[in-house]
Structures are given as structure tokens and as C-alpha cells.
Write a protein that holds these residues in place. Structure first.
Motif, mmCIF file in Angstrom:
data_model
loop_
_atom_site.group_PDB
_atom_site.id
_atom_site.type_symbol
_atom_site.label_atom_id
_atom_site.label_comp_id
_atom_site.label_asym_id
_atom_site.label_seq_id
_atom_site.Cartn_x
_atom_site.Cartn_y
_atom_site.Cartn_z
ATOM 1 N N ARG A 20 -18.709 25.724 -16.696
ATOM 2 C CA ARG A 20 -19.732 25.009 -17.455
ATOM 3 C C ARG A 20 -21.082 25.245 -16.792
ATOM 4 N NH1 ARG A 20 -17.694 19.036 -17.252
ATOM 5 N NH2 ARG A 20 -17.896 19.593 -15.082
ATOM 6 N N ILE A 21 -22.099 25.378 -17.603
ATOM 7 C CA ILE A 21 -23.470 25.483 -17.116
ATOM 8 C C ILE A 21 -24.250 24.363 -17.780
ATOM 9 C CG2 ILE A 21 -25.533 26.914 -16.966
ATOM 10 C CD1 ILE A 21 -23.659 29.359 -17.330
ATOM 11 N N PHE A 22 -24.777 23.466 -16.952
ATOM 12 C CA PHE A 22 -25.460 22.283 -17.472
ATOM 13 C C PHE A 22 -26.942 22.527 -17.721
ATOM 14 C CE2 PHE A 22 -22.540 19.084 -15.054
ATOM 15 C CZ PHE A 22 -21.519 19.327 -15.953
ATOM 16 N N HIS A 23 -27.391 21.991 -18.844
ATOM 17 C CA HIS A 23 -28.809 21.709 -19.047
ATOM 18 C C HIS A 23 -28.935 20.235 -18.672
ATOM 19 C CE1 HIS A 23 -32.688 20.962 -20.872
ATOM 20 N NE2 HIS A 23 -32.138 19.937 -21.491
ATOM 21 N N ARG A 24 -29.704 19.935 -17.649
ATOM 22 C CA ARG A 24 -29.824 18.544 -17.191
ATOM 23 C C ARG A 24 -31.057 17.919 -17.808
ATOM 24 N NH1 ARG A 24 -28.132 19.025 -12.151
ATOM 25 N NH2 ARG A 24 -26.090 18.417 -12.862
ATOM 26 N N TYR A 84 -23.936 11.276 -19.174
ATOM 27 C CA TYR A 84 -23.003 11.802 -20.165
ATOM 28 C C TYR A 84 -23.022 13.318 -20.083
ATOM 29 C CZ TYR A 84 -24.218 7.193 -21.881
ATOM 30 O OH TYR A 84 -24.464 5.839 -21.964
ATOM 31 N N ILE A 85 -21.885 13.912 -20.372
ATOM 32 C CA ILE A 85 -21.798 15.369 -20.463
ATOM 33 C C ILE A 85 -21.219 15.686 -21.837
ATOM 34 C CG2 ILE A 85 -20.738 17.460 -19.541
ATOM 35 C CD1 ILE A 85 -20.591 15.926 -16.814
ATOM 36 N N VAL A 86 -21.980 16.451 -22.607
ATOM 37 C CA VAL A 86 -21.518 16.828 -23.944
ATOM 38 C C VAL A 86 -21.664 18.342 -24.118
ATOM 39 C CG1 VAL A 86 -22.049 14.618 -25.032
ATOM 40 C CG2 VAL A 86 -23.775 16.391 -25.018
ATOM 41 N N PRO A 87 -20.700 18.974 -24.803
ATOM 42 C CA PRO A 87 -20.850 20.396 -25.111
ATOM 43 C C PRO A 87 -22.093 20.607 -25.984
ATOM 44 C CG PRO A 87 -18.612 19.651 -25.559
ATOM 45 C CD PRO A 87 -19.443 18.431 -25.312
ATOM 46 N N TRP A 88 -22.936 21.551 -25.584
ATOM 47 C CA TRP A 88 -24.151 21.817 -26.355
ATOM 48 C C TRP A 88 -24.779 23.116 -25.900
ATOM 49 C CZ3 TRP A 88 -29.616 20.817 -24.869
ATOM 50 C CH2 TRP A 88 -30.500 21.007 -25.950
ATOM 51 N N GLU A 131 -28.586 29.867 -21.608
ATOM 52 C CA GLU A 131 -27.256 30.130 -21.073
ATOM 53 C C GLU A 131 -26.392 28.887 -20.897
ATOM 54 O OE1 GLU A 131 -26.872 31.274 -16.911
ATOM 55 O OE2 GLU A 131 -28.993 30.763 -16.627
ATOM 56 N N HIS A 132 -26.972 27.687 -21.012
ATOM 57 C CA HIS A 132 -26.166 26.497 -20.741
ATOM 58 C C HIS A 132 -25.077 26.288 -21.805
ATOM 59 C CE1 HIS A 132 -29.438 24.767 -23.269
ATOM 60 N NE2 HIS A 132 -28.419 24.146 -23.816
ATOM 61 N N THR A 133 -24.027 25.616 -21.367
ATOM 62 C CA THR A 133 -22.902 25.321 -22.264
ATOM 63 C C THR A 133 -22.767 23.825 -22.541
ATOM 64 O OG1 THR A 133 -21.370 25.110 -20.393
ATOM 65 C CG2 THR A 133 -21.581 27.296 -21.400
ATOM 66 N N HIS A 134 -23.420 23.007 -21.724
ATOM 67 C CA HIS A 134 -23.309 21.553 -21.840
ATOM 68 C C HIS A 134 -24.657 20.890 -21.526
ATOM 69 C CE1 HIS A 134 -19.128 22.698 -21.361
ATOM 70 N NE2 HIS A 134 -18.779 21.489 -21.770
ATOM 71 N N CYS A 135 -24.835 19.708 -22.072
ATOM 72 C CA CYS A 135 -25.967 18.868 -21.699
ATOM 73 C C CYS A 135 -25.457 17.784 -20.754
ATOM 74 C CB CYS A 135 -26.589 18.221 -22.938
ATOM 75 S SG CYS A 135 -27.959 17.114 -22.537
#
Length: 164
Positions: free
Chosen positions: A4-8, A76-80, A86-90
Motif C-alpha cells: 500500500r502507498i498512502f496519500h496522507r 482512517y485508511i480507505v482504498p483510493w 502512485e498512492h493506493t490508499h488515503c
């Protein structure tokens, strides 16, 4: 398990209740698109947390508020995914404040950025199918006076194309 790659995203949000209704916005962008969300958002350059929430309420709802209490923080972590990123989740870090209505009318709420304006919704109408995790958490806080501190991860998440 896939990586997973987060957009924070760090956001400041207000919980404003009148009677049995919660003030929300109709979200049209990001992972909560097509759902109700809490008024609030990012802190701008040279802005304090409290200044940010007051500004966001005016921008998104057209009303003026008074900040009365820090409720707490939840993430919270949601797929997005957004195109060309390149991110896969927020990974959404949300700081909640209790706010009191002072003046203004949501019929004046602008359609700005990623919002179709504001609405007062019945607390009984809050469901994950129509609301962001932030709104669901706010409803639970209104009901029991507590905010959960555990990170909530959604393995499956539907991003709605438009607000219904």
C-alpha cells in the motif's frame, strides 16, 4: 498481500448539531465522493487550527460557528487512487471539534471545491452507505460521548461517481 502507498491527509472538522440534526456537506471529490462529509479540511499556510475550522465552515456551509470543545482525533485508511498519482490508499487523520451554530443560513452555502453545499441531516439517517467515516464517527460521538481511538481501515470502499 499487495503493498500500500498512502496519500496522507490531515484535516480539521467540526461537529455541529441542532436538535436531532447534524450539519454535513455533500462531498463531490476524493475518497468520500457521493457521500455526506463533515465541514472542515486542510490547514492553510500561516493559519492556526482554529482559524482553519472557522474558515472552512464559512466556505463550505455559509454559517458562522463558535468552537466549544476538542472532541479527539481518529484516523482512517480507505482504498483510493487518483489518476497520475502512485498512492493506493488515503490515510485520513481527522481532528474533531464540537462547534456551536452562531449565524447564517445553509441555503447560502456555496458549491466550492469538492462540495455541493451543506445540509442538516437527521442523526437516524447517518449510515456508512451515505456518509463518510467521519460523519459515522460524529454520529457515534453524539450518541455516546466517546470517540474511538483505533485506526479504522476499510478493505473495500466504494467511491460514488455522483451525489444521490
Amino acid at each position: 498481500m499487495s503493498s500500500r502507498i498512502f496519500h496522507r491527509h490531515l484535516g480539521i472538522y467540526g461537529v455541529c448539531v441542532r436538535g436531532n440534526k447534524l450539519l454535513v456537506i455533500k462531498k463531490t471529490g476524493g475518497p468520500y465522493s457521493g457521500r455526506y462529509d463533515l465541514p472542515g479540511g486542510s490547514i492553510e499556510k500561516n493559519e492556526t487550527i482554529l482559524d482553519a475550522i472557522v474558515r472552512e465552515f464559512i466556505e463550505e456551509t455559509g454559517i458562522h460557528i463558535r468552537i466549544s470543545n476538542l472532541i479527539g482525533t481518529r484516523d482512517y485508511i480507505v482504498p483510493w487512487q487518483r489518476p497520475n498519482f502512485e498512492h493506493t490508499h488515503c490515510h485520513h487523520i481527522s481532528i474533531y471539534y464540537e462547534v456551536d451554530y452562531i449565524s447564517g443560513d445553509i441555503s447560502d452555502s456555496p458549491n466550492v471545491d469538492d462540495s455541493l453545499g451543506a445540509k442538516w441531516i437527521e442523526l437516524t439517517d447517518i449510515k456508512l452507505e451515505n456518509s463518510s467515516p467521519l460523519v459515522v464517527e460524529a454520529g457515534q460521538w453524539i450518541e455516546n460521548g466517546k470517540i474511538n481511538i483505533e485506526t479504522k481501515e476499510y478493505i473495500e470502499w466504494t467511491i460514488k461517481e455522483r451525489f444521490v
